[in-house]
Design an enzyme around this catalytic site. Structure first.
Site, PDB file in Angstrom:
ATOM      1  N   LYS A 198       2.883   2.217  -3.159  1.00 56.59           N
ATOM      2  CA  LYS A 198       1.974   2.375  -4.295  1.00 56.59           C
ATOM      3  C   LYS A 198       1.096   3.622  -4.140  1.00 56.59           C
ATOM      4  CE  LYS A 198      -1.743  -0.322  -4.201  1.00 56.59           C
ATOM      5  NZ  LYS A 198      -3.143  -0.274  -4.525  1.00 56.59           N
TER       6      LYS A 198
ATOM      7  N   CYS B 164       0.795  -1.238   0.000  1.00 53.16           N
ATOM      8  CA  CYS B 164       0.000   0.000   0.000  1.00 53.16           C
ATOM      9  C   CYS B 164       0.820   1.276   0.000  1.00 53.16           C
ATOM     10  CB  CYS B 164      -0.927   0.013   1.210  1.00 53.16           C
ATOM     11  SG  CYS B 164      -2.236  -1.209   1.080  1.00 53.16           S
TER      12      CYS B 164
HETATM   13  C1  UDX Z   1      -0.918   0.016   5.417  1.00 50.27           C
HETATM   14  C2  UDX Z   1      -1.885   0.907   6.207  1.00 50.27           C
HETATM   15  O1  UDX Z   1      -1.476   0.954   7.583  1.00 50.27           O
HETATM   16  C3  UDX Z   1      -3.299   0.419   6.061  1.00 50.27           C
HETATM   17  O2  UDX Z   1      -4.188   1.305   6.714  1.00 50.27           O
HETATM   18  C4  UDX Z   1      -3.630   0.351   4.571  1.00 50.27           C
HETATM   19  O3  UDX Z   1      -4.923  -0.107   4.366  1.00 50.27           O
HETATM   20  C5  UDX Z   1      -2.640  -0.523   3.841  1.00 50.27           C
HETATM   21  O4  UDX Z   1      -1.318  -0.032   4.073  1.00 50.27           O
HETATM   22  P1  UDX Z   1       0.273  -2.333   5.744  1.00 50.27           P
HETATM   23  O5  UDX Z   1       0.903  -2.078   4.417  1.00 50.27           O
HETATM   24  O6  UDX Z   1      -0.300  -3.683   6.021  1.00 50.27           O
HETATM   25  O7  UDX Z   1      -0.914  -1.282   5.993  1.00 50.27           O
HETATM   26  O8  UDX Z   1       1.390  -2.100   6.841  1.00 50.27           O
HETATM   27  P2  UDX Z   1       1.730  -1.133   8.056  1.00 50.27           P
HETATM   28  O9  UDX Z   1       1.698  -1.909   9.314  1.00 50.27           O
HETATM   29  O10 UDX Z   1       0.962   0.117   8.036  1.00 50.27           O
HETATM   30  O11 UDX Z   1       3.273  -0.859   7.752  1.00 50.27           O
HETATM   31  C6  UDX Z   1       3.714  -0.362   6.494  1.00 50.27           C
HETATM   32  C7  UDX Z   1       5.216  -0.264   6.439  1.00 50.27           C
HETATM   33  O12 UDX Z   1       5.697   0.816   7.220  1.00 50.27           O
HETATM   34  C8  UDX Z   1       5.983  -1.488   6.915  1.00 50.27           C
HETATM   35  O13 UDX Z   1       7.078  -1.723   6.064  1.00 50.27           O
HETATM   36  C9  UDX Z   1       6.454  -1.097   8.295  1.00 50.27           C
HETATM   37  O14 UDX Z   1       7.598  -1.788   8.695  1.00 50.27           O
HETATM   38  C10 UDX Z   1       6.720   0.373   8.098  1.00 50.27           C
HETATM   39  N1  UDX Z   1       6.643   1.169   9.323  1.00 50.27           N
HETATM   40  C11 UDX Z   1       5.466   1.309   9.989  1.00 50.27           C
HETATM   41  C12 UDX Z   1       7.782   1.831   9.804  1.00 50.27           C
HETATM   42  O15 UDX Z   1       8.867   1.742   9.216  1.00 50.27           O
HETATM   43  N2  UDX Z   1       7.666   2.594  10.927  1.00 50.27           N
HETATM   44  C13 UDX Z   1       6.522   2.743  11.605  1.00 50.27           C
HETATM   45  O16 UDX Z   1       6.514   3.458  12.611  1.00 50.27           O
HETATM   46  C14 UDX Z   1       5.373   2.064  11.122  1.00 50.27           C
END
Ligand code: UDX
Length: 426
Positions: A259, A256
């Site tokens: 993209k 997500c």
């Molecule tokens: C995300 C959104 O949170 C969600 O609402 C949407 O519908 C889809 O995209 P997701 O991709 O499953 O969800 O993962 P998420 O847990 O949000 O983490 C995304 C990325 O950010 C991961 O690579 C994670 O490691 C990174 N991240 C997240 C960080 O590097 N630091 C943070 O503090 C939080």
């Protein structure tokens, strides 16, 4: 269909579609879920869940009676009126969203005014307007998903908010969609279609910005002698900032954020507006994914011929998703520097085999660490914190050097055990 509750149609049974279908079934709705792949429909009908999502297999099996899988769109149109579109919208090379699967769905639906498309797929702002022009009879409701991989069921059942966007002629359908979520405890936000579409893109772009921001604070903190974990704790207590998404690391990945940030930037660009902040968010993230390379070189000098263990391939724990995963970028970069790379992930390595060409895929963390000159923790799987670093791991590695890409390990314990420890931003 035996219940009084509104039957639900789901189109596209990927991760979003299956989570949506299973959760609506759990709420007591009969659900007819349609996918174009016969093998997928057959295996789902046998109760097999083809992705790693905690709680999902249990939900599917518990609600098997209310969940039907089919390849037949006519069946879905016959049995349901609200058609949740959950097909994927992958990025094209230019960063736009590829809407071909959405278009294919719209082409199949006809123009019946008894049916409404409920758009869960993430689409560019303006897609709803375009579909409504193309299919004037059909109802249209935008209902973006905000599910996180690894906690999707919880996110569905306890939403921060549910967004339901519709234009005037679809208000009645929007009421029916909103009613589906009433048993849940989150607020329902009603908007027009374009605003609902924008809520989704803007939310993800904002969260991605928060991550790139804290990663830059981390990089500067390293130079200035501050510790980003402490900084984030101090910042996060401000109500207006909040403690979440301030975890510095090796950049964000997943299906997500990368993209949606590109899509929003591109969408703005198409109107002639240069969204400069998002250009930087993307650049910072790309650089951050390679940051471990410099840290390894600091301690090992040239990486030619060095054995490097990468712990974790999935873009985050609790998922087997490797889309835009940092490990893929890092592995390629390390190999470019002449290193020998071995990777281990409890669930995601096998699926990444092709994209990890040239690396050795290991069956265990121990195997990856055997004789390694350095280890990089890429994904914070709990099992990596539970390794016996001071004993077994130290004994296995050729050199006790750890780059902790998620600030996840016990830094003091590792240093006491004689490791050279490098975190991010501290
Ligand atoms: C995300 C959104 O949170 C969600 O609402 C949407 O519908 C889809 O995209 P997701 O991709 O499953 O969800 O993962 P998420 O847990 O949000 O983490 C995304 C990325 O950010 C991961 O690579 C994670 O490691 C990174 N991240 C997240 C960080 O590097 N630091 C943070 O503090 C939080």
């Amino acid at each position: 269909m035996g219940t009084e509750k509104e039957p639900i149609g789901v189109i596209g049974v990927g991760w979003v579609g299956l989570c949506t279908a299973a959760c609506f079934a759990e709420l007591g709705h009969d659900v007819v879920a349609r996918d174009i792949l016969p093998e997928k429909v057959e295996s789902l009908s046998r109760g097999e869940v083809p992705m790693h999502e905690p709680g999902l297999p249990e939900l599917v099996s518990r609600n098997a009676e209310r969940l039907t899988f089919t390849t037949d769109m006519a069946d879905v149109l016959d049995r349901t009126r609200l058609l949740f579109c959950c097909v994927d919208t992958p990025p094209t090379y230019s960063g736009d969203a590829d809407l071909s699967r959405v278009e294919a769905v719209v082409d199949e639906l006809g123009d019946s005014d008894e049916h409404a498309i409920v758009m869960k797929s993430t689409v560019p702002v303006g897609t709803g307007r375009w579909i409504q022009r193309k299919r004037e009879g059909l109802g249209y409701v935008s209902n973006p998903e905000f599910l996180k991989e690894g906690s999707a069921i919880k996110d569905f059942m306890h939403p921060d908010r549910v967004v339901v966007g519709a234009d005037e002629h679809s208000e009645a359908f929007a009421d029916r969609v909103a009613a589906l979520y009433e048993p849940l405890d989150g607020p329902i936000v009603r908007t027009d279609v374009a605003s609902a579409e924008m809520v989704k893109l803007a939310s993800n772009a904002f969260l991605a910005t928060k991550i790139s921001f804290i990663n830059e604070i981390a990089n500067v903190s390293e130079e200035l002698g501050a510790d980003v974990s402490e900084v984030a704790r101090g910042m996060g207590l401000d109500d207006r900032i909040g403690p979440k998404f301030l975890q510095a690391g090796l950049g964000f990945g997943g299906s997500c954020f990368p993209k949606d940030v590109s899509a929003l930037k591109q969408l703005a660009g198409n109107t002639g507006y240069a969204f400069q902040l998002l250009t930087s968010v993307i650049e910072v993230n790309d650089l951050q994914k390679r940051r471990a390379v410099g840290k390894l070189q600091k301690h090992l000098g040239s990486l030619v011929g060095k054995e490097i263990a990468l712990l974790g391939v999935a873009f985050k724990p609790d998922t087997d998703d490797i889309r835009e995963a940092t490990a893929l970028v890092l592995a390629a970069r390390l190999q470019g520097e002449g290193a020998h790379v071995r990777v281990y992930d409890p669930v995601a390595a096998e699926g990444a085999r092709e994209m990890l060409g040239g690396t050795v895929i290991c069956e265990s963390a121990a195997e990856a660490l055997d004789g390694a000159d350095a280890a990089v923790l890429v994904t914070e799987w709990p099992e990596f914190a539970e390794l016996d670093w001071a004993g077994d791991v130290k004994g296995r590695m050729a050199q006790p050097i750890v780059v902790d890409g998620r600030n996840f390990l016990d830094r003091e314990a590792l240093r006491e055990a004689g490791f050279t420890y490098e975190g991010i931003g501290r």
